[in-house]
Design an enzyme around this catalytic site. Structure first.
Site: not given
Length: 366
Positions: A189, A217, A298, A323, A357
Site C-alpha cells: 500500500q 488475494y 481485495d 482499487c 480506493e
C-alpha cells in the site's frame, strides 16, 4: 502524473468531488452514507519511482507530466514521504561525481516506511560489475550515517543486493503495532497512514464476528494479520511466491497463531472448494473444518472473476476492498441480488488523482 493538480490548498475540494462522484455512481445499490478517510495533503507516498536525466556533468530525477506532455525535473517531490525527499537530495549529490554509479543509470526507485527504513533501487542499462559493487558499498556506508538504508542494483537479468531487498514497516493500528515485511518490486500500500485507516475500518466492521474468516488475494498478509484478532481462525490465499514468503515472515514476527496461508489463486481455491480439483498444496489442510461466515476480498483492478464471484456470494458477510470502483460496481450487480451494503468507505490512497480506493461490507439479506 499531473503536477499542477498537486496543490494542498485544493485537497479538501478534490476529496469532496471524489465523494460526490462515488455516491452518485453507487446510488442504485442504496448504500449508507460514505465514510471518508482523508490522506495527508503532502508527503503521503511511501514509494516513488523517478527516471534519471544525464545532461553534461548534471544528473537529476524527472517524471513525465501528461498535462504538459513533457518531462519535469524533480529535485523534490511533494507526494513522496519526507524520508524519500531527504534521500533524493543526499543520493543525487553522491551519484553526480561518481562515474561508476552514474554510468547508464536510468531509473531510481525508493521504498520508505514510517518506521524509518528506506530501500533504494538503482536501475541500469548495463551489466553491473565488481567496481560497481565496491562503489555501491561505499555509497551505502556514507548514506548510513544519516539513514537506515539498503541499496539494490538492477540491470537486465541481474540483481545485486548489498544486504537485503526488503524493509520492515511498523503500523500503529488502534492499540496494537503490526510489523510488515515489504519486498522491493512487490505490491505494498503506497499511502501508509491511509493504510492504517483501512485496517482500523476493517477491524471495526468485523467486530463481534462469529466463526472463521476466508481471505482471497491476501498479499503479504496486510489485512489478514490485523483481522485475525476478530476471528477464531483465518484461512488466506495468495498466488505470488514472494508475497506468500513475506506473509509467512509477517505471521511469525507478529506472533499470529490462528492464520493459515495457502499459495494458490482465487480461481484454484474456488475449484478446490467446489471439489472440482484436488491440490497437493492443500494436503494436511481440512477445508471442511473451517466455519467461514465472512469472506474478505481485495482483488486486482480487474475485479473478481465470475467463478470466484459465485464462491464469494455464498458467504453471509462479504468485506470487499476495491482499487477500481468500476469493477466493484460490476461485481455488485450480482452480489446486490443476495446481499445488502451496510458499510461503505472511501479511502484516499492517491490524492490529486481520479483513483479511488473503496471498502464495502455486504450482509446477506434475511
Amino acid at each position: 502524473m499531473n503536477l499542477a493538480a498537486m496543490d494542498p490548498t485544493t485537497y479538501d475540494a478534490q476529496l469532496e468531488a471524489k465523494r460526490i462522484k462515488l455516491e452518485q455512481a453507487f446510488a442504485q445499490f442504496e448504500t449508507p452514507s460514505i465514510e471518508v478517510f482523508a490522506s495527508d495533503p503532502e508527503h503521503y507516498r511511501m514509494r516513488a519511482e523517478f527516471r534519471v536525466w544525464h545532461e553534461g556533468d548534471d544528473l537529476y530525477y524527472y517524471m513525465f507530466d501528461k498535462a504538459l506532455n513533457d518531462k519535469v525535473r524533480c529535485d523534490q517531490y511533494l507526494p513522496a514521504s519526507t524520508l524519500i525527499n531527504e534521500m533524493m537530495a543526499a543520493l543525487i549529490a553522491e551519484l553526480k561525481p561518481n562515474p561508476s554509479l552514474r554510468h547508464k543509470l536510468f531509473q531510481v526507485d525508493f521504498l520508505s516506511t514510517l518506521s524509518g527504513e528506506i530501500l533504494v533501487s538503482l536501475l541500469y542499462h548495463r551489466q553491473l560489475d565488481d567496481q560497481w559493487r565496491a562503489e555501491a558499498i561505499a555509497l551505502k556506508a556514507k548514506l548510513s550515517s544519516q539513514f537506515k538504508v539498503n541499496i539494490i542494483g538492477r540491470a537486465r537479468k541481474q540483481k545485486i543486493d548489498l544486504d537485503k531487498d526488503f524493509v520492515v514497516e511498523s503500523l500503529q493500528v488502534n492499540d496494537k503495532v503490526f510489523h510488515y515485511k515489504q519486498i522491493e518490486n512487490s505490491f505494498t500500500q503506497p499511502n501508509a497512514k491511509v493504510a492504517i485507516k483501512m485496517l482500523e475500518w476493517a477491524i471495526d466492521v468485523t467486530q463481534n464476528s462469529q466463526g472463521d474468516l476466508l481471505e482471497l488475494y491476501c498479499g503479504n498478509g496486510n489485512f489478514s494479520i490485523a483481522l485475525a484478532q476478530n476471528f477464531n481462525r483465518v484461512l488466506a490465499t495468495e498466488l505470488a511466491k514472494p508475497s506468500v514468503d513475506a506473509a509467512q515472515y509477517n505471521i511469525e514476527i507478529n506472533g499470529i497463531d490462528n492464520l493459515q496461508i495457502i499459495r494458490m489463486s482465487a480461481e484454484e481455491f474456488s475449484d478446490a472448494m467446489a471439489k472440482k480439483r484436488s491440490f497437493r498444496r492443500l494436503e494436511g489442510i481440512d477445508l471442511d473444518s473451517y466455519l467461514c461466515n465472512t469472506i474478505f476480498v481485495d482483488p486486482p483492478r480487474a475485479g473478481i472473476d465470475p467463478a470466484t464471484l459465485d464462491l464469494v456470494q455464498g458467504y453471509e458477510r462479504i468485506l470487499y476492498i476495491s482499487c477500481n470502483p468500476d469493477t466493484l460496481k460490476d461485481n455488485l450487480q450480482q452480489l446486490y441480488k443476495t446481499h445488502k451494503v451496510t458499510r461503505f468507505a472511501l479511502f484516499d490512497q492517491f490524492p490529486y488523482t481520479d483513483h479511488m480506493e473503496t471498502g464495502v461490507l455486504l450482509e446477506r439479506i434475511k
